[in-house]
Design an enzyme around this catalytic site. Structure first.
Site, mmCIF file in Angstrom:
data_model
loop_
_atom_site.group_PDB
_atom_site.id
_atom_site.type_symbol
_atom_site.label_atom_id
_atom_site.label_comp_id
_atom_site.label_asym_id
_atom_site.label_seq_id
_atom_site.Cartn_x
_atom_site.Cartn_y
_atom_site.Cartn_z
ATOM 1 N N ASP A 57 1.762 -9.244 -19.220
ATOM 2 C CA ASP A 57 3.319 -8.484 -20.186
ATOM 3 C C ASP A 57 3.831 -9.788 -20.517
ATOM 4 O OD1 ASP A 57 4.278 -9.052 -17.764
ATOM 5 O OD2 ASP A 57 4.302 -7.354 -16.755
ATOM 6 N N TYR A 75 4.009 -4.237 -14.263
ATOM 7 C CA TYR A 75 2.436 -4.697 -13.736
ATOM 8 C C TYR A 75 1.483 -4.617 -15.077
ATOM 9 C CZ TYR A 75 4.995 -4.295 -9.521
ATOM 10 O OH TYR A 75 6.530 -4.912 -8.962
ATOM 11 N N ALA A 76 2.048 -4.837 -16.572
ATOM 12 C CA ALA A 76 1.054 -4.579 -17.918
ATOM 13 C C ALA A 76 0.632 -5.926 -17.684
ATOM 14 C CB ALA A 76 1.967 -4.058 -18.947
ATOM 15 N N ASN A 77 -0.293 -5.659 -16.728
ATOM 16 C CA ASN A 77 -1.792 -7.577 -16.657
ATOM 17 C C ASN A 77 -3.442 -6.800 -16.383
ATOM 18 O OD1 ASN A 77 0.965 -8.785 -16.677
ATOM 19 N ND2 ASN A 77 1.537 -8.093 -15.155
ATOM 20 N N HIS A 88 0.958 -7.133 -5.680
ATOM 21 C CA HIS A 88 0.882 -8.212 -7.223
ATOM 22 C C HIS A 88 1.062 -9.462 -6.654
ATOM 23 C CE1 HIS A 88 2.761 -8.741 -11.003
ATOM 24 N NE2 HIS A 88 3.808 -9.056 -10.318
ATOM 25 N N HIS A 105 -20.479 -17.643 -17.821
ATOM 26 C CA HIS A 105 -20.537 -16.027 -16.565
ATOM 27 C C HIS A 105 -19.421 -16.238 -15.490
ATOM 28 C CE1 HIS A 105 -23.616 -13.411 -14.259
ATOM 29 N NE2 HIS A 105 -22.206 -12.682 -15.044
#
Length: 129
Positions: free
Chosen positions: A28, A118-120, A96, A20
């Site tokens: 990316d 920014y594909a994170n 970011h 948990h």
């Protein structure tokens, strides 16, 4: 040998070890990986596998209680932002630089071949009971 599910042994192990509030990152191909965080590198070529391909699989196999993205994703990567916001009603957005700093707490970073900005995402584990 597994017949279904996640065949990548590193991802399968990380998911089974999550407790948990533990976190993993789907990234990316350009996101820096802190030196003490496990990197699971899936990138084959630019774009393969995509962020969304990996994200969709992990969503099916992980109990997720919280997600964090870079606020820049909303403007600079609308297609991925729209998918993530469709899946989760509450999303923490940070700049970011803050996002990159937060990744040092992850159990693992899964590097995709995604080559869009920014594909994170940071996925925080929930509990299944």
């Amino acid at each position: 040998m597994y017949k279904t599910g996640i065949l990548n042994s590193d991802i399968s192990k990380v998911l089974s070890d999550l407790g948990h509030t533990d976190q993993i990152v789907i990234a990316d191909c350009g996101l820096p990986v802190p030196k003490d965080v496990k990197k699971i590198d899936l990138a084959l070529t630019l774009g393969q596998p995509s962020f969304l391909e990996v994200y969709e699989v992990l969503k099916q196999h992980m109990e997720i209680e919280h997600v964090t993205i870079a606020e820049e994703m909303e403007v600079d990567n609308a297609p991925i932002f729209e998918q993530v916001t469709k899946d989760f009603s509450e999303i923490e957005q940070v700049n970011h630089e803050t996002f990159k700093a937060l990744t040092k707490n992850a159990k693992a970073i899964i590097r995709t071949g995604e080559a869009t900005p920014y594909a994170n995402i940071i996925l925080q584990s929930g509990v299944i009971f």
